[in-house]
Design an enzyme around this catalytic site. Structure first.
Site, PDB file in Angstrom:
ATOM      1  N   ASN A   6       0.848  -1.186   0.000  1.00 39.20           N
ATOM      2  CA  ASN A   6       0.000   0.000   0.000  1.00 39.20           C
ATOM      3  C   ASN A   6       0.890   1.244   0.000  1.00 39.20           C
ATOM      4  OD1 ASN A   6      -1.850   2.020   0.464  1.00 39.20           O
ATOM      5  ND2 ASN A   6      -2.436   1.334   2.518  1.00 39.20           N
ATOM      6  N   LYS A   8       0.001   4.195  -0.353  1.00 36.99           N
ATOM      7  CA  LYS A   8      -0.763   5.351   0.175  1.00 36.99           C
ATOM      8  C   LYS A   8      -0.586   6.558  -0.761  1.00 36.99           C
ATOM      9  CE  LYS A   8      -0.497   3.437   4.766  1.00 36.99           C
ATOM     10  NZ  LYS A   8      -0.522   3.619   6.203  1.00 36.99           N
ATOM     11  N   HIS A  85      -9.896   1.168   4.839  1.00 40.38           N
ATOM     12  CA  HIS A  85      -8.650   1.462   5.556  1.00 40.38           C
ATOM     13  C   HIS A  85      -8.947   2.486   6.653  1.00 40.38           C
ATOM     14  CE1 HIS A  85      -4.610   2.734   6.500  1.00 40.38           C
ATOM     15  NE2 HIS A  85      -4.166   1.653   5.889  1.00 40.38           N
ATOM     16  N   GLU A 157      -5.644  -4.749  10.944  1.00 38.44           N
ATOM     17  CA  GLU A 157      -4.667  -3.679  11.130  1.00 38.44           C
ATOM     18  C   GLU A 157      -5.011  -2.884  12.393  1.00 38.44           C
ATOM     19  OE1 GLU A 157      -2.632  -2.541   7.158  1.00 38.44           O
ATOM     20  OE2 GLU A 157      -4.411  -1.300   7.379  1.00 38.44           O
ATOM     21  N   GLY A 163       2.016   2.660  11.040  1.00 37.22           N
ATOM     22  CA  GLY A 163       3.012   3.730  10.900  1.00 37.22           C
ATOM     23  C   GLY A 163       3.697   4.144  12.190  1.00 37.22           C
ATOM     24  N   SER A 194       2.932  -1.577  10.768  1.00 41.33           N
ATOM     25  CA  SER A 194       4.363  -1.554  11.125  1.00 41.33           C
ATOM     26  C   SER A 194       5.076  -2.896  10.942  1.00 41.33           C
ATOM     27  CB  SER A 194       4.562  -1.063  12.559  1.00 41.33           C
ATOM     28  OG  SER A 194       4.189   0.296  12.668  1.00 41.33           O
ATOM     29  N   GLY A 215       2.606  -0.885   4.453  1.00 42.01           N
ATOM     30  CA  GLY A 215       2.536   0.529   4.099  1.00 42.01           C
ATOM     31  C   GLY A 215       3.936   1.099   3.931  1.00 42.01           C
ATOM     32  N   GLY A 216       4.504   1.592   5.011  1.00 38.18           N
ATOM     33  CA  GLY A 216       5.839   2.212   4.986  1.00 38.18           C
ATOM     34  C   GLY A 216       6.884   1.351   4.298  1.00 38.18           C
TER      35      GLY A 216
HETATM   36  P1  PGA Z   1       2.350   0.596   7.848  1.00 39.55           P
HETATM   37  O1  PGA Z   1       0.910   0.753   7.156  1.00 39.55           O
HETATM   38  O2  PGA Z   1       2.931  -0.689   7.339  1.00 39.55           O
HETATM   39  O3  PGA Z   1       3.123   1.813   7.401  1.00 39.55           O
HETATM   40  O4  PGA Z   1       2.141   0.577   9.312  1.00 39.55           O
HETATM   41  C1  PGA Z   1       0.096  -0.361   6.936  1.00 39.55           C
HETATM   42  C2  PGA Z   1      -1.207   0.109   6.351  1.00 39.55           C
HETATM   43  O5  PGA Z   1      -1.669   1.195   6.695  1.00 39.55           O
HETATM   44  O6  PGA Z   1      -1.805  -0.604   5.524  1.00 39.55           O
END
Ligand code: PGA
Length: 233
Positions: A6, A8, A85, A157, A163, A194, A215-216
């Site tokens: 993702n 974003k 989300h 999640e 994040g 995360s 995400g990140g």
């Molecule tokens: P993250 O985001 O891996 O940066 O924590 C995951 C997400 O929001 O799908």
């Protein structure tokens, strides 16, 4: 194992094209789902990946300025779409009813929804995690047949883990995964929040996890590669 990336709302077009080239050149990567910003969906060129969107309109085509319909996503090769989300639930005030409508639009087009559910820190502290997740799942899948429900990939999640670099304990994740699978025994359930190359050794001990929503980490191909290697070994 399902791995969904993702991106974003990140990367300029030039950065996205370079990013894509980098991923394409990393030959040994397993098949994954890439969910770029809507703007770049049409630029998708990765041979070993499937295309995912980050959002879809709850309506079909028509007078809905600024929206993108499921049939439009389908027409450019989108096979998966994230729905519900927590960032959209929070910033766009997306309701469970809209999420349910979005899922119906996607299923009509044969696009697999990746449905996100999760609790806030406060809800966890008040022991409301299971209640929250059960309600979100129930509302999102309202009026769907069992066959339709099975098309949905569920992503657990915890909102407080997204994040932040903080993840729940394995026992905590295991408990929620088990709860979800009791109600949805035929669905794939991902973990997101995360997940990275430093904690994957710990996370991969949880056998109930069918994949990850990243995400990140999705924006750092080198770290992603380490994550995938550790996951495999
Ligand atoms: P993250 O985001 O891996 O940066 O924590 C995951 C997400 O929001 O799908």
């Amino acid at each position: 194992m399902i791995i969904a990336l993702n991106n974003k709302c990140n990367l300029t077009r030039e950065e996205f094209l370079k990013y894509q080239e980098k991923l394409e050149n990393m030959k040994e990567l397993p098949p994954m789902i890439l969910c770029p910003t809507n703007l770049y969906l049409g630029e998708f060129r990765l041979s070993n990946m499937k295309l995912g969107a980050q959002n879809v309109s709850s309506k079909g085509c028509g007078a809905y300025t600024g929206e993108v319909s499921a049939s439009q996503l389908k027409s450019i090769g989108v096979a998966y779409c994230i729905v519900g989300h927590s960032e959209r639930r929070e910033y766009q005030k997306e309701t469970d009813q809209e999420i349910n409508e979005k899922i119906k639009q996607l299923l009509k087009e044969g696009i697999f929804p990746i449905l996100c559910v999760g609790e806030t820190k406060e809800e966890r502290e008040r022991n409301l995690t299971t209640k929250k997740i059960t309600e979100e799942l129930e509302e999102a899948t309202k009026d769907l047949t069992d066959q339709e429900k099975q098309q949905i990939i569920i992503a657990y999640e915890p909102i407080w883990a997204i994040g932040t670099g903080i993840i729940p304990t394995n026992d905590e994740i295991k408990e929620i995964m088990t709860t979800i699978k009791e109600v949805f025994p035929n669905n794939k359930v991902l973990y997101g929040g995360s997940a990275n190359e430093s904690n994957i050794d710990q996370l991969k001990e949880i056998t109930e996890i069918d994949g990850y929503l990243l995400g990140g980490l999705s924006l750092k191909p080198e770290n992603l590669k380490i994550f995938l290697e550790k996951l495999k070994n």
